[in-house]
Design an enzyme around this catalytic site. Structure first.
Site, PDB file in Angstrom:
ATOM      1  N   HIS A 132      37.349 -23.387 -13.371  1.00 39.44           N
ATOM      2  CA  HIS A 132      36.279 -22.654 -14.074  1.00 39.44           C
ATOM      3  C   HIS A 132      36.789 -21.870 -15.281  1.00 39.44           C
ATOM      4  O   HIS A 132      35.978 -21.366 -16.072  1.00 39.44           O
ATOM      5  CB  HIS A 132      35.581 -21.683 -13.125  1.00 39.44           C
ATOM      6  N   ASP A 169      35.851 -31.036  -6.335  1.00 42.32           N
ATOM      7  CA  ASP A 169      35.354 -29.728  -5.903  1.00 42.32           C
ATOM      8  C   ASP A 169      33.820 -29.729  -5.982  1.00 42.32           C
ATOM      9  O   ASP A 169      33.238 -30.405  -6.825  1.00 42.32           O
ATOM     10  CB  ASP A 169      35.921 -28.656  -6.835  1.00 42.32           C
ATOM     11  N   HIS A 171      31.900 -27.549  -7.021  1.00 45.57           N
ATOM     12  CA  HIS A 171      31.428 -26.912  -8.250  1.00 45.57           C
ATOM     13  C   HIS A 171      31.913 -27.696  -9.467  1.00 45.57           C
ATOM     14  O   HIS A 171      33.014 -28.252  -9.453  1.00 45.57           O
ATOM     15  CB  HIS A 171      31.939 -25.468  -8.326  1.00 45.57           C
ATOM     16  N   ASP A 253      35.373 -27.730  -1.016  1.00 48.94           N
ATOM     17  CA  ASP A 253      34.176 -26.974  -0.680  1.00 48.94           C
ATOM     18  C   ASP A 253      32.905 -27.814  -0.670  1.00 48.94           C
ATOM     19  O   ASP A 253      31.807 -27.274  -0.465  1.00 48.94           O
ATOM     20  CB  ASP A 253      34.020 -25.750  -1.591  1.00 48.94           C
TER      21      ASP A 253
HETATM   22 ZN   LIG Z   1      34.435 -24.868  -5.825  1.00 51.45          ZN
END
Ligand SMILES: [Zn+2]
Length: 316
Positions: A132, A169, A171, A253
């Site tokens: 991120h 992931d 995200h 995740d």
């Molecule tokens: Zn994540």
């Protein structure tokens, strides 16, 4: 000895990564890494070549992030027991700056390991995560873009002309995408829950040369949808890109037990994607694959998924 090592996998980590203290209630906690490392102490993982992560250098980091940003982050060293909030969920403690340098340094060391040829694959078991972090913005538990720093290192130090980062992931890796978007020599492919944090990762975000491939999945999607997204969309594009080095943003995740998102993957799905990525690396990258830990917030699911990932890296 050298030949034996060439058949194996490097496990790169550092105790400093446990000293990034996000407080008692934060999902991105030191226990995540403790669970992963404890699981990797099992006898089956004795063949791993264990390496201490070096510190990333300013030179390595500034291939991705502006120098004033890097120095500003490194200058934040709170007193022991205190934290400084960079954004609502991105905190720095006394040990965070070194942890962030070790995390990026581990990814760089993984690139050196597979390019020097003394390991065939590498797994960087580190935190804080990286995907991120944008060029000049820490966010989403991340400070430096570990995978992107590794990719730039592969370009500059090793002269590679096609480097890919793939990201499973849950995200979207907005930071990696941001850094890669206008560089046709870099490929970024991601499956992720959408809508979800951080809000990027629509299929129409394709990069300057279709070098970005996003496969958004709706909340509740299962492993079947995940596998279809990779088989139908990301892996064919990655195959066409033909990377000389494959870097993996390995977040766990998307597991159905994870508290931060709503995908429904089983542990076995992480073994499946690892096998597919090993195949791509074998076809285009002389087997060179560097995996870097990103998210995963259910401790048991994280440990089970990460160990299956590493077991597959050892066996494949
Ligand atoms: Zn994540």
């Amino acid at each position: 000895m050298r030949e034996d090592r060439a058949l194996t996998v490097a496990l790169i980590t550092h105790p400093a990564c446990l000293e990034h203290d996000t407080g008692p209630w934060h999902p991105e906690c030191a226990d995540r890494l403790r669970y992963v490392l404890r699981a990797l102490e099992a006898e089956e993982f004795l063949p791993l070549v264990r390496e201490a992560a070096p510190l990333a250098t300013i030179e390595q980091l500034t291939r991705v992030h502006p120098e004033d940003y890097v120095r500003a982050i490194l200058a934040i060293v709170p007193e022991p027991g205190e934290t400084v909030a960079i954004d609502a969920d991105t905190l720095m403690s006394h040990g965070s700056a070194e942890a962030a340098l070790r995390a990026a340094g581990a990814a760089v060391h993984g690139v050196d390991a597979v390019m020097e040829g003394w390991a065939r694959r590498a797994f960087a078991a580190v935190r804080p995560p990286g995907h991120h972090a944008e060029r000049n913005r820490a966010m989403g538990f991340c400070f430096f873009s570990n995978a992107a720093v590794a990719a730039r290192h592969a370009q500059v130090r090793w002269g590679l002309t096609r480097v890919a980062v793939v990201d499973f992931d849950v995200h979207h890796g907005n930071g990696t995408q941001d850094i890669f978007y206008h560089d046709a020599a870099l490929f970024y492919g991601s499956s992720h829950q959408f809508p979800c944090y951080p809000g990027t990762g629509r299929a129409v975000e394709q990069g300057v040369a279709e070098n970005v491939v996003n496969a958004p999945l709706p909340p509740g999607a299962t492993g079947a949808a995940f596998r279809a997204a990779w088989s139908d969309t990301i892996l064919p594009a990655l195959d066409r890109f033909a990377p000389e080095l494959l870097i993996v943003s390995a977040g766990f995740d998307a597991h159905k037990a994870d508290p931060l998102a709503q995908l429904r993957l089983e542990t076995a799905d992480f073994g499946w994607i690892t096998e597919r990525l090993i195949e791509i690396a074998a076809r285009h990258s002389r087997g060179r694959l560097v995996s870097v830990l990103e998210g995963g917030y259910d401790l048991d699911a994280l440990a089970a998924s990460a160990t299956l990932h590493v077991r597959t890296l050892l066996q494949g």
